[in-house]
Design a protein around this motif. Structure first.
Motif, PDB file in Angstrom:
ATOM      1  N   VAL A 502       1.362  17.859 -14.022  1.00 39.99           N
ATOM      2  CA  VAL A 502       0.831  18.572 -15.182  1.00 39.99           C
ATOM      3  C   VAL A 502       1.959  19.034 -16.100  1.00 39.99           C
ATOM      4  O   VAL A 502       1.881  18.927 -17.331  1.00 39.99           O
ATOM      5  N   LEU A 505       3.295  16.141 -18.133  1.00 36.81           N
ATOM      6  CA  LEU A 505       2.379  15.783 -19.216  1.00 36.81           C
ATOM      7  C   LEU A 505       2.425  16.811 -20.339  1.00 36.81           C
ATOM      8  O   LEU A 505       2.339  16.457 -21.526  1.00 36.81           O
ATOM      9  N   LEU A 506       2.566  18.094 -19.989  1.00 33.32           N
ATOM     10  CA  LEU A 506       2.647  19.135 -21.015  1.00 33.32           C
ATOM     11  C   LEU A 506       3.917  18.982 -21.845  1.00 33.32           C
ATOM     12  O   LEU A 506       3.940  19.361 -23.026  1.00 33.32           O
ATOM     13  N   ASN A 526      -8.011  17.604 -12.022  1.00 34.54           N
ATOM     14  CA  ASN A 526      -9.146  17.987 -12.878  1.00 34.54           C
ATOM     15  C   ASN A 526     -10.104  18.911 -12.143  1.00 34.54           C
ATOM     16  O   ASN A 526     -10.649  19.857 -12.730  1.00 34.54           O
ATOM     17  N   ALA A 537      -9.467  18.178 -17.743  1.00 32.22           N
ATOM     18  CA  ALA A 537      -8.180  18.498 -18.356  1.00 32.22           C
ATOM     19  C   ALA A 537      -7.399  17.252 -18.723  1.00 32.22           C
ATOM     20  O   ALA A 537      -6.764  17.196 -19.758  1.00 32.22           O
ATOM     21  N   ILE A 538      -7.451  16.226 -17.867  1.00 30.37           N
ATOM     22  CA  ILE A 538      -6.631  15.014 -18.051  1.00 30.37           C
ATOM     23  C   ILE A 538      -7.556  13.810 -18.133  1.00 30.37           C
ATOM     24  O   ILE A 538      -8.493  13.680 -17.342  1.00 30.37           O
ATOM     25  N   GLN A 546      -3.259  11.544 -19.898  1.00 31.93           N
ATOM     26  CA  GLN A 546      -2.892  12.366 -21.046  1.00 31.93           C
ATOM     27  C   GLN A 546      -3.759  13.612 -21.043  1.00 31.93           C
ATOM     28  O   GLN A 546      -4.965  13.543 -20.807  1.00 31.93           O
ATOM     29  N   ILE A 547      -3.149  14.758 -21.290  1.00 25.74           N
ATOM     30  CA  ILE A 547      -3.904  16.019 -21.348  1.00 25.74           C
ATOM     31  C   ILE A 547      -4.688  16.064 -22.656  1.00 25.74           C
ATOM     32  O   ILE A 547      -4.150  15.746 -23.732  1.00 25.74           O
ATOM     33  N   TYR A 551      -6.806  21.446 -24.878  1.00 26.40           N
ATOM     34  CA  TYR A 551      -6.472  22.354 -23.782  1.00 26.40           C
ATOM     35  C   TYR A 551      -4.972  22.471 -23.544  1.00 26.40           C
ATOM     36  O   TYR A 551      -4.537  23.063 -22.533  1.00 26.40           O
ATOM     37  N   LEU A 552      -4.157  21.913 -24.453  1.00 29.45           N
ATOM     38  CA  LEU A 552      -2.710  21.980 -24.253  1.00 29.45           C
ATOM     39  C   LEU A 552      -2.209  23.429 -24.204  1.00 29.45           C
ATOM     40  O   LEU A 552      -1.459  23.810 -23.300  1.00 29.45           O
ATOM     41  N   LEU A 555      -3.321  25.375 -21.011  1.00 25.14           N
ATOM     42  CA  LEU A 555      -2.590  24.999 -19.798  1.00 25.14           C
ATOM     43  C   LEU A 555      -1.148  25.478 -19.845  1.00 25.14           C
ATOM     44  O   LEU A 555      -0.592  25.885 -18.818  1.00 25.14           O
TER      45      LEU A 555
END
Length: 561
Positions: A502, A505-506, A526, A537-538, A546-547, A551-552, A555
């Motif tokens: 996570v 990805l962020l 998820n 979420a993903i 990809q997120i 919701y970026l 998170l």
């Protein structure tokens, strides 16, 4: 002379010519030779039936007809016509009819149709296939309505292996054909998707019959309501962590809250709760046999063809309408927000270790939910209070203590009488031993209106945990302990590997899943983040995780330092 006799003569002529050539083939110079064939097989030949059909279009009266009526009248003339020429064709036309075909394509089409009627379906021009559908819809080449339905279905199923574009049209045409001819609804059940509408009806009926949650442990309509919510709500109650641990509590509070909210809407709103969320069944003008060339020689009589209690076809004065729910056909976000609020407020009251973020909640909705939560928890408290627990493991100590007390109360004469009556025989113990208790199985649990007796058999010396005094450990405490021992450290139950994915990805990178399946890892993440976001979420975009952009920020604030 029959066609078969003519073909036999031609075959013999060709065979004789070949026989004369076999003896001198080494010295023969081959030149062009005529091919003997029937006149009907010549490209320039036009059968008399096709001439008659073509003549209809040249009639002055026919020039004023709609194209669909001209097709219908021509199809009646050619209903039993057969032909036998190679039927390969590149003919293609939008809404094809006979008038759009050349004479050669007409013969090719009727030759292909002859093969289909004999059970031999071969790939050809897709426009030919549509023309045959149009004939069947108009009742050409069928004995009755049921025969027509079966032939339409058979043609679709046989040709869809060559071209799947027919699926969308054929399903609708089958539904319309059944409604037009009032065929049994069971025939079109596989081709009608009524799941959404039936879920709305179930929700409306269930909310009207639901009783207050504080008066009973469960309701006969609870399962139906939950199934309807799974199909209609954007927030999936079955995926909630709290639902997995306390399904009865959350299910009862949800059903009770929605039921009371429906009562509130009936009193204070112009539209009911279900109508506000999904609208009302509306009658909308409906073109029968859309995307087809169709003509009916007579106006259809007034009728109603019901698929279920809210879905129906209605014909009035020749005009058709379709009644169904039109407001929304997908999961309802407003209903999902209500269900999520119920979950969030119940977690807050229970001081649940995985809370949900609180959103803007109207006061009337918060009041309804809180009342239902209080009623349900009070009912559960009263039910728990009626339980009577007997720890069978304490019976040895009870017997020992009773013997000491009895001995202390005896006088000397009673002790002497007791010793005189003592015998070496083994006397059955009226109180069950550990082995007897273990063989008896779990203790009987009574109904909610009577005390409950639960037995727990232990082996070895009784040594209750320090501070426990033999008291029973609650199931909730046991669950919490087991989860604490089995879970790996990390926010929202994420493992270190999941948290690393996570975080990557962020930061805009692509994580390395190693030997672990990316699909399984993303599904696990998820599921654990569902309580935080109430959504996935993903997701996979262009083959990579990809997120979701919405919701970026949530998170980053929840997971990154």
């Amino acid at each position: 002379m029959a066609r078969a006799d003519i073909q036999s003569i031609i075959d013999r002529i060709n065979a004789q010519a070949e026989g004369r050539q076999t003896g001198a083939f080494a010295t023969r110079v081959y030149t062009d030779e005529p091919i003997v064939s029937r006149g009907s097989q010549m490209a320039s030949y036009l059968p008399e039936r096709i001439e008659q059909m073509r003549a209809i279009a040249r009639n002055p009266e026919a020039r004023m007809w709609p194209a669909a009526k001209l097709f219908y009248e021509q199809a009646r003339v050619m209903e039993d016509y057969e032909d036998d020429v190679p039927f390969y064709s590149t003919f293609s036309h939008y809404f094809p009819t006979y008038e759009d075909m050349s004479n050669r394509d007409l013969r090719r089409y009727f030759s292909w149709r002859t093969q289909v009627r004999q059970g031999k379906v071969s790939p050809t021009s897709l426009s030919f296939v549509f023309v045959l559908f149009y004939e069947l819809l108009c009742g050409v080449g069928v004995s009755d309505a049921r025969d027509g339905f079966d032939k339409i279905c058979s043609l679709w199923q046989s040709y869809r292996v060559f071209d799947g574009k027919l699926d969308r049209h054929a399903k609708r045409w089958l539904r319309d054909y059944a409604a037009w001819h009032n065929l049994p609804v069971e025939l079109i059940t596989p081709y009608v998707d009524l799941e959404f509408d039936q879920a709305v009806v179930t929700l409306k009926r269930g909310l009207a019959t639901w009783r207050e949650v504080s008066t009973l442990a469960s309701s006969p309509v609870q399962d139906e309501l939950l199934n309807a919510l799974e199909k209609l709500s954007s927030y999936q109650l079955g995926s909630s962590r709290l639902y997995r641990e306390r399904p009865d509590t959350l299910a009862a509070v949800t059903c009770g809250s929605l039921s009371q909210l429906a009562v509130y809407y009936d009193k204070h709103r112009k539209s009911s709760l279900v109508e506000t969320l999904f609208g009302s069944p509306l009658a909308k003008s409906y073109p029968m046999f859309a995307s087809a060339v169709f003509w009916a020689p007579r106006r259809h009589e007034d009728c109603t063809y019901e698929l279920d209690e809210v879905n129906r076809y209605v014909c009035a004065r020749g005009a058709w309408h379709r009644e169904e729910y039109l407001e929304s056909r997908g999961r309802n976000a407003k209903l999902g927000s209500i269900v999520r609020t119920i979950d969030q407020r119940l977690r807050l009251v229970l001081d649940y270790e995985h809370p949900l973020a609180e959103g803007a909640t109207p006061k009337y909705l918060a009041k309804i939910i809180d009342e239902q939560i209080a009623a349900r928890l009070e009912w559960e408290r009263q039910r728990e209070a009626r339980r009577v627990r007997i720890d069978l493991g304490q019976l040895d100590q009870i017997r020992a203590a009773a013997s000491v007390t009895r001995e202390a109360l005896l006088v000397d004469e009673e002790r002497e009488d007791a010793s005189d009556l003592a015998t070496p025989a083994v006397v059955a113990d009226p109180v069950p031993s550990h082995a007897d208790a273990a063989a008896a199985g779990p203790a009987l649990e009574c109904t909610s209106d009577s005390p409950r007796i639960e037995g727990q058999v232990t082996e070895g010396p009784l040594a209750p945990p320090e501070g426990a005094s033999g008291a029973e450990v609650s199931p909730k405490r046991q669950t919490a302990v087991s989860e604490t021992q089995g879970a790996q450290k990390g926010p929202y139950g994420l493992t270190s590997a999941e948290l690393a994915i996570v975080s990557t990805l962020l930061e805009g990178g692509q994580p390395n899943f190693g030997t672990v399946s990316p699909d399984m890892m993303v599904d696990s993440i998820n599921e654990k983040l569902f309580d935080l976001l109430g959504d996935t979420a993903i997701e996979f975009v262009d083959g990579g995780p990809q997120i979701i952009e919405d919701y970026l920020q949530d998170l980053r604030g929840a997971l990154l330092p």
